[in-house]
Design a protein around this motif. Structure first.
Motif, PDB file in Angstrom:
ATOM      1  N   PHE A  43       1.537 -15.676   7.979  1.00  0.00           N
ATOM      2  CA  PHE A  43       0.891 -14.504   8.558  1.00  0.00           C
ATOM      3  C   PHE A  43      -0.629 -14.649   8.682  1.00  0.00           C
ATOM      4  N   GLY A  44      -1.206 -15.669   8.050  1.00  0.00           N
ATOM      5  CA  GLY A  44      -2.643 -15.858   8.120  1.00  0.00           C
ATOM      6  C   GLY A  44      -3.427 -14.899   7.262  1.00  0.00           C
ATOM      7  N   THR A  45      -2.777 -14.222   6.333  1.00  0.00           N
ATOM      8  CA  THR A  45      -3.434 -13.289   5.439  1.00  0.00           C
ATOM      9  C   THR A  45      -2.607 -13.176   4.169  1.00  0.00           C
ATOM     10  N   THR A  46      -3.186 -12.685   3.088  1.00  0.00           N
ATOM     11  CA  THR A  46      -2.438 -12.535   1.848  1.00  0.00           C
ATOM     12  C   THR A  46      -1.563 -11.285   1.921  1.00  0.00           C
ATOM     13  N   PRO A  47      -0.527 -11.197   1.095  1.00  0.00           N
ATOM     14  CA  PRO A  47       0.306  -9.985   1.098  1.00  0.00           C
ATOM     15  C   PRO A  47      -0.504  -8.720   0.827  1.00  0.00           C
ATOM     16  N   GLY A  48      -1.466  -8.814  -0.105  1.00  0.00           N
ATOM     17  CA  GLY A  48      -2.283  -7.650  -0.418  1.00  0.00           C
ATOM     18  C   GLY A  48      -3.118  -7.196   0.758  1.00  0.00           C
TER      19      GLY A  48
END
Length: 265
Positions: A249-254
């Motif tokens: 996704f290119g981002t952290t879950p948070g």
């Protein structure tokens, strides 16, 4: 087949309100067999995952997304777990500027709010045509401006593979290897491996990872903590989950949860 979400005469109506919206919650799984109608349909869930088949496509869709089904398109749907979902039915002439093929779209905060408000008006029996037309115009603008998303999970058509896929949709964190699943479904591991690639475009391992991440995205959008989502999705180590999620996704879950349209409502 469950009761129709709206009366068939409305789904088939070319005249009348440009838009009909409905919200339905029940304590059981909802399964709608293949059917088609004159009106175009935008559908989704409030929680969980929904399998939708439309034309040549079969997707697994989280609550952060919706499926657009053009008028007269053969389609079916199945909820994973008790159903809490919604649908908007649009008059065929209003669908001219919308995608000609069924597709998955991200739900914007504005589109979700418009759907909820329209369903509330319908439940109250409010029938102000001008008000409904203004809401319909907002929805049509949002749908038309949305870019169809590739982030969905294709479902296999083979009956035995679909049995495996449906079981994993219900329990994405199940750790059993393909050999165990193949034996459970009544086919060889080699056949299952080969047909998974042929029918979905993904190996079983990649297909399951994609399913797990899609499930995780939906749960994060609902506000479930990262550690709990990781465990639900079959990751014993939250750091491994975070790394895979960021790679895809290119981002952290948070960060994803903080910027989710559902969290920003």
């Amino acid at each position: 087949m469950d009761d129709p979400l709206i009366a068939p005469r409305w789904a088939e109506a070319r005249q009348g309100p440009v838009m009909c919206a409905v919200l339905r919650r029940s304590g059981r799984v909802r399964h709608t067999r293949e059917h088609r109608h004159v009106r175009g349909q935008l559908l989704g869930t409030e929680t969980g995952l929904l399998t939708v088949q439309a034309a040549r496509h079969r997707w697994i869709v989280p609550a952060s997304h919706a499926v657009w089904v053009p008028p007269q398109t053969l389609h079916a749907a199945h909820s994973h777990g008790p159903f809490a979902g919604w649908s908007v039915y649009l008059a065929p002439e209003a669908c001219a500027a919308l995608p000609a093929e069924p597709c998955v779209l991200a739900l914007t905060p504005l589109l979700r709010a418009a759907v909820g408000h329209a369903a509330h008006l319908a439940a109250d029996g409010t029938t102000d045509p001008q008000r409904l037309e203004r809401l319909a115009a907002v929805m049509l603008d949002e749908i038309a401006a949305s870019t169809p998303l590739p982030w969905s999970v294709p479902m296999p058509s083979d009956r035995r593979l679909r049995r495996i896929a449906q079981a994993l949709c219900d329990h994405p964190g199940d750790p059993r290897p393909l050999a165990d699943w193949a034996r459970w479904a009544g086919l060889s591991s080699r056949t299952a491996s080969r047909r998974f690639v042929a029918e979905t475009g993904y190996s079983f391992t990649h297909w399951r990872q994609r399913l797990r991440l899609l499930h995780a995205a939906g749960r994060l959008a609902e506000g479930v903590p990262v550690v709990a989502v990781a465990a639900e999705s079959g990751y014993r180590n939250p750091s491994s989950f975070i790394a895979v999620f960021r790679e895809v996704f290119g981002t952290t879950p948070g960060q994803y949860a903080a910027t989710s349209p559902r969290r920003r409502r």
